[in-house]
Motif scaffolding. Structure first.
Motif, PDB file in Angstrom:
ATOM      1  N   GLN A  77      -0.512  -1.468 -14.178  1.00  0.00           N
ATOM      2  CA  GLN A  77      -1.004  -0.101 -14.036  1.00  0.00           C
ATOM      3  C   GLN A  77      -1.715   0.044 -12.696  1.00  0.00           C
ATOM      4  N   VAL A  78      -1.472   1.161 -12.025  1.00  0.00           N
ATOM      5  CA  VAL A  78      -2.187   1.432 -10.772  1.00  0.00           C
ATOM      6  C   VAL A  78      -2.452   2.926 -10.687  1.00  0.00           C
ATOM      7  N   GLN A  79      -3.639   3.276 -10.247  1.00  0.00           N
ATOM      8  CA  GLN A  79      -4.047   4.677 -10.181  1.00  0.00           C
ATOM      9  C   GLN A  79      -4.259   5.083  -8.725  1.00  0.00           C
ATOM     10  N   PRO A  80      -3.508   6.062  -8.237  1.00  0.00           N
ATOM     11  CA  PRO A  80      -3.753   6.530  -6.869  1.00  0.00           C
ATOM     12  C   PRO A  80      -4.954   7.464  -6.815  1.00  0.00           C
ATOM     13  N   ASP A  81      -5.582   7.547  -5.676  1.00  0.00           N
ATOM     14  CA  ASP A  81      -6.560   8.609  -5.431  1.00  0.00           C
ATOM     15  C   ASP A  81      -5.803   9.828  -4.927  1.00  0.00           C
ATOM     16  N   LEU A  82      -6.214  11.009  -5.374  1.00  0.00           N
ATOM     17  CA  LEU A  82      -5.575  12.258  -4.971  1.00  0.00           C
ATOM     18  C   LEU A  82      -6.615  13.173  -4.334  1.00  0.00           C
ATOM     19  N   PHE A  83      -6.244  13.812  -3.232  1.00  0.00           N
ATOM     20  CA  PHE A  83      -7.132  14.716  -2.503  1.00  0.00           C
ATOM     21  C   PHE A  83      -6.358  15.999  -2.216  1.00  0.00           C
ATOM     22  N   GLU A  84      -6.913  17.146  -2.606  1.00  0.00           N
ATOM     23  CA  GLU A  84      -6.221  18.417  -2.432  1.00  0.00           C
ATOM     24  C   GLU A  84      -7.007  19.331  -1.500  1.00  0.00           C
ATOM     25  N   ASN A 141      -3.257   8.066  -2.057  1.00  0.00           N
ATOM     26  CA  ASN A 141      -3.259   6.732  -1.445  1.00  0.00           C
ATOM     27  C   ASN A 141      -3.563   5.633  -2.438  1.00  0.00           C
ATOM     28  N   ILE A 142      -3.005   4.470  -2.128  1.00  0.00           N
ATOM     29  CA  ILE A 142      -3.256   3.225  -2.843  1.00  0.00           C
ATOM     30  C   ILE A 142      -3.350   2.157  -1.766  1.00  0.00           C
ATOM     31  N   GLY A 143      -4.487   1.494  -1.662  1.00  0.00           N
ATOM     32  CA  GLY A 143      -4.654   0.479  -0.625  1.00  0.00           C
ATOM     33  C   GLY A 143      -5.364   1.025   0.593  1.00  0.00           C
ATOM     34  N   THR A 155       0.860  -1.175   0.000  1.00  0.00           N
ATOM     35  CA  THR A 155       0.000   0.000   0.000  1.00  0.00           C
ATOM     36  C   THR A 155       0.900   1.228   0.000  1.00  0.00           C
ATOM     37  N   ALA A 156       0.318   2.390  -0.221  1.00  0.00           N
ATOM     38  CA  ALA A 156       1.074   3.640  -0.120  1.00  0.00           C
ATOM     39  C   ALA A 156       0.117   4.769   0.237  1.00  0.00           C
ATOM     40  N   VAL A 157       0.543   5.591   1.169  1.00  0.00           N
ATOM     41  CA  VAL A 157      -0.180   6.819   1.462  1.00  0.00           C
ATOM     42  C   VAL A 157       0.860   7.925   1.601  1.00  0.00           C
ATOM     43  N   GLY A 158       0.562   9.067   1.011  1.00  0.00           N
ATOM     44  CA  GLY A 158       1.529  10.148   1.027  1.00  0.00           C
ATOM     45  C   GLY A 158       0.873  11.500   1.246  1.00  0.00           C
ATOM     46  N   GLN A 217     -20.429  -4.190  10.272  1.00  0.00           N
ATOM     47  CA  GLN A 217     -20.205  -5.478   9.619  1.00  0.00           C
ATOM     48  C   GLN A 217     -18.799  -5.531   9.009  1.00  0.00           C
ATOM     49  N   ALA A 218     -18.371  -4.421   8.452  1.00  0.00           N
ATOM     50  CA  ALA A 218     -17.038  -4.359   7.847  1.00  0.00           C
ATOM     51  C   ALA A 218     -15.959  -4.581   8.899  1.00  0.00           C
ATOM     52  N   GLN A 219     -16.165  -4.021  10.096  1.00  0.00           N
ATOM     53  CA  GLN A 219     -15.185  -4.178  11.164  1.00  0.00           C
ATOM     54  C   GLN A 219     -15.035  -5.635  11.591  1.00  0.00           C
ATOM     55  N   ARG A 220     -16.121  -6.426  11.452  1.00  0.00           N
ATOM     56  CA  ARG A 220     -16.104  -7.825  11.898  1.00  0.00           C
ATOM     57  C   ARG A 220     -15.811  -8.806  10.763  1.00  0.00           C
ATOM     58  N   SER A 221     -15.765  -8.315   9.533  1.00  0.00           N
ATOM     59  CA  SER A 221     -15.671  -9.190   8.372  1.00  0.00           C
ATOM     60  C   SER A 221     -14.337  -9.941   8.308  1.00  0.00           C
ATOM     61  N   ASN A 222     -14.407 -11.175   7.821  1.00  0.00           N
ATOM     62  CA  ASN A 222     -13.195 -11.968   7.602  1.00  0.00           C
ATOM     63  C   ASN A 222     -12.406 -11.486   6.387  1.00  0.00           C
ATOM     64  N   PHE A 223     -13.008 -10.558   5.624  1.00  0.00           N
ATOM     65  CA  PHE A 223     -12.364 -10.053   4.407  1.00  0.00           C
ATOM     66  C   PHE A 223     -11.746  -8.668   4.610  1.00  0.00           C
ATOM     67  N   ARG A 224     -11.548  -8.275   5.853  1.00  0.00           N
ATOM     68  CA  ARG A 224     -10.993  -6.953   6.136  1.00  0.00           C
ATOM     69  C   ARG A 224      -9.610  -6.762   5.529  1.00  0.00           C
ATOM     70  N   SER A 225      -8.860  -7.836   5.394  1.00  0.00           N
ATOM     71  CA  SER A 225      -7.485  -7.729   4.898  1.00  0.00           C
ATOM     72  C   SER A 225      -7.403  -7.730   3.373  1.00  0.00           C
ATOM     73  N   MET A 226      -8.522  -7.879   2.694  1.00  0.00           N
ATOM     74  CA  MET A 226      -8.499  -7.974   1.232  1.00  0.00           C
ATOM     75  C   MET A 226      -8.483  -6.575   0.622  1.00  0.00           C
ATOM     76  N   ILE A 227      -7.315  -6.165   0.131  1.00  0.00           N
ATOM     77  CA  ILE A 227      -7.234  -4.859  -0.520  1.00  0.00           C
ATOM     78  C   ILE A 227      -7.418  -5.018  -2.016  1.00  0.00           C
ATOM     79  N   THR A 228      -7.957  -3.995  -2.657  1.00  0.00           N
ATOM     80  CA  THR A 228      -8.316  -4.073  -4.072  1.00  0.00           C
ATOM     81  C   THR A 228      -7.374  -3.266  -4.963  1.00  0.00           C
ATOM     82  N   ARG A 229      -6.441  -2.574  -4.355  1.00  0.00           N
ATOM     83  CA  ARG A 229      -5.468  -1.801  -5.134  1.00  0.00           C
ATOM     84  C   ARG A 229      -4.165  -1.759  -4.361  1.00  0.00           C
TER      85      ARG A 229
END
Length: 245
Positions: free
Chosen positions: A174-181, A118-120, A103-106, A155-167
């Motif tokens: 190819q990977v696209q970050p989200d940008l917030f200004e 961010n990515i991830g 993952t990356a956050v900057g 439900q998300a907090q309890r989910s068994n899929f919490r560790s599954m990241i999609t990016r």
């Protein structure tokens, strides 16, 4: 009336946590160049550590050498592209590193101009006037289900899929970050963190811990200590950045 010039100070703490045998998180920053990064690696053996360290090194190198004429958005996208290619290249040339990613956050700052990327599922928060706001959106299965209305936050907090990241960096060509200004205000406090913090502590707890009058170093240590006391199931990394005179 002239607008006050904003300067930034920063501090960081990274901890293995109580359950993991190694630390696959990485961070790096340059106050001088206004670049602050946290990456959370994944992969077998030491691959996660390599991916996160490689991402931080490559992005920091690109962003601290940026020419003034290059817009911040362009620089951010180029840094992500180069880091992604570097991780992919190593994983393709070394069988032991196959499938590694991070993952990356900057946070990138130019005076009052602030950009979060961010990515991830590593996150960037803003603490302003005593209120905590999550600037980034997680790229994870459960968070996407919440946004679609298919799952509640509880439900998300309890989910068994919490560790599954999609990016992630390094897992696709190819990977696209989200940008917030946004525009920074004096006293703003930015938190960059891996999910080892946010899986253990709610936003309200993080807000209360950041509301204490301590140095940035002590605030980082306080967050990590609280996450460890809450279980410390993963590596924990915090970078705090404050806008001040």
């Amino acid at each position: 009336m002239a607008t006050a010039v904003v300067h930034y100070t920063a501090a960081a703490v990274s901890d293995r946590g109580r359950k993991r045998t190694s630390n696959e998180d990485a961070f790096g920053f340059s106050v001088e160049h206004g670049v602050f990064l946290v990456c959370d690696g994944m992969g077998g053996a030491a691959a996660g550590e390599i991916a996160s360290a490689l991402a931080v090194d490559e992005m920091l190198r690109l962003l601290t050498s940026r020419a003034e004429a290059v817009p911040l958005v362009q620089a951010a996208l180029e840094a992500v592209l180069v880091a992604n290619e570097a991780i992919l290249s190593q994983s393709q040339h070394n069988q032991n590193l196959r499938g590694m990613g991070t993952t990356a956050v900057g946070l990138l700052v130019e005076e009052r101009h602030v950009m979060a990327l961010n990515i991830g599922d590593s996150r960037c928060y803003l603490m302003r006037n005593g209120k905590l706001l999550q600037l980034t959106e997680d790229h994870s299965f459960v968070d996407e289900q919440v946004r679609l209305g298919h799952m509640t936050r509880e439900q998300a907090q309890r989910s068994n899929f919490r560790s599954m990241i999609t990016r992630a960096l390094g897992t696709q060509s190819q990977v696209q970050p989200d940008l917030f200004e946004l525009e920074a205000e004096l006293g703003d406090l930015f938190l960059l963190c891996s999910d080892g913090l946010t899986r253990e502590l709610s936003d309200s707890v993080i807000e209360s811990l950041l509301g204490v009058d301590l140095s940035l170093e002590d605030l980082c240590a306080s967050l990590v200590s609280a996450a460890n006391k809450a279980g410390g199931h993963d590596n924990i990394t915090c970078v705090l950045v404050r806008a001040e005179l």
